[in-house]
Design a protein around this motif. Structure first.
Motif, short mmCIF file in Angstrom:
data_model
loop_
_atom_site.label_atom_id
_atom_site.label_comp_id
_atom_site.label_asym_id
_atom_site.label_seq_id
_atom_site.Cartn_x
_atom_site.Cartn_y
_atom_site.Cartn_z
N GLU A 168 0.85 -1.20 0.00
CA GLU A 168 0.00 0.00 0.00
C GLU A 168 0.88 1.24 0.00
N ARG A 171 0.32 6.67 -5.36
CA ARG A 171 0.67 6.74 -6.78
C ARG A 171 -0.15 7.85 -7.42
N LYS A 174 -2.47 9.80 -5.05
CA LYS A 174 -3.62 9.11 -4.49
C LYS A 174 -3.15 7.81 -3.81
N ALA A 176 -3.02 4.01 -3.15
CA ALA A 176 -3.13 2.86 -4.07
C ALA A 176 -2.61 1.62 -3.37
#
Length: 244
Positions: A168, A171, A174, A176
């Motif tokens: 986690e 990217r 945000k 992702a």
């Protein structure tokens, strides 16, 4: 009165040749001497012939017995040599097996010692657990991971199942999550198997997408009697760069 002249030839009567008779007599005498010698020797040896014959027969019997005994001894020696070869081979095999067992025991003792140092003597009893997670960059843009699994709740029992994880992070500004399939760049990638009594280290390589900044890892373990998830912070905190 005229005298008659003496005759010119005188007739003398020839004596017969006695040499053939002499040689015949010598031959007969020689033959008689041989006969006499043979009869004399036979008369001397005749009393000993039965004894010599018996001794000869006894010698032949003893020779046969000794020959048979020699054959038996040779066969026994061959059997003993074969038995000795088999014993040596079996002994060597046993020694090799013992050496392998000793090596296995030594490895197990080393594993247990490392496991005890790993979990600590005063650590609480736990079931299946992810002890540590570490990622290191490799050449070519991949990341090498090392995940250590432990369990000390039921020592001696085997924990087995499959491991997957997702990374986690951020990217493109945000949040992702990069799943197991994307990390391995294949669809329906199989879980990584684990099976151990005390601990096990799992290794592998994954690919993070370009422009992705990892922040933490979520580990999922699925076994016969366990299904757990654990989160770990990404230790390096390095942003992966490259072409999209």
């Amino acid at each position: 009165m005229s005298k008659t002249p003496p005759p010119r030839f005188v007739i003398v009567q020839q004596q017969p040749d006695k040499r053939p008779y002499i040689w015949s007599a010598v031959g007969v005498a020689w033959a008689l001497s041989l006969v006499v010698a043979w009869l004399w020797s036979q008369s001397l040896a005749a009393p000993k012939l039965p004894k010599l014959s018996a001794e000869l027969d006894q010698t032949k019997r003893e020779l046969r017995l000794r020959s048979k005994a020699l054959e038996q001894l040779e066969q026994r020696e061959a059997n003993l040599q074969r038995s000795d070869q088999i014993s040596r081979a079996a002994n060597k095999q046993v020694q090799n097996s013992l050496a392998q067992r000793e090596e296995e025991i030594s490895d197990l003792r080393a594993d247990v010692a490392f496991y005890e140092r790993l979990v600590g003597a005063t650590a609480p009893a736990k079931g299946l657990n992810v002890h540590s997670v570490e990622f290191k960059p490799e050449t070519g843009g991949t990341w090498r991971y090392q995940i250590v699994l432990t369990q000390n709740l039921n020592r001696g029992a085997v924990s087995s199942g499959g491991l997957q994880f997702q990374v986690e992070g951020v990217r493109g500004g945000k949040l992702a999550a990069i799943g197991w399939d994307e990390l391995h760049q294949k669809s329906k990638a199989p879980a990584q198997d684990y099976s151990f009594r005390y601990f096990q280290q799992l290794d592998g390589s994954v690919m993070l997408p370009a422009g992705f900044t990892p922040q933490r890892v979520r580990i999922s373990l699925h076994g016969e009697n366990a299904a757990i998830e654990q989160h770990f912070a990404w230790k390096s905190g390095v942003t992966v760069t490259g072409e999209t």
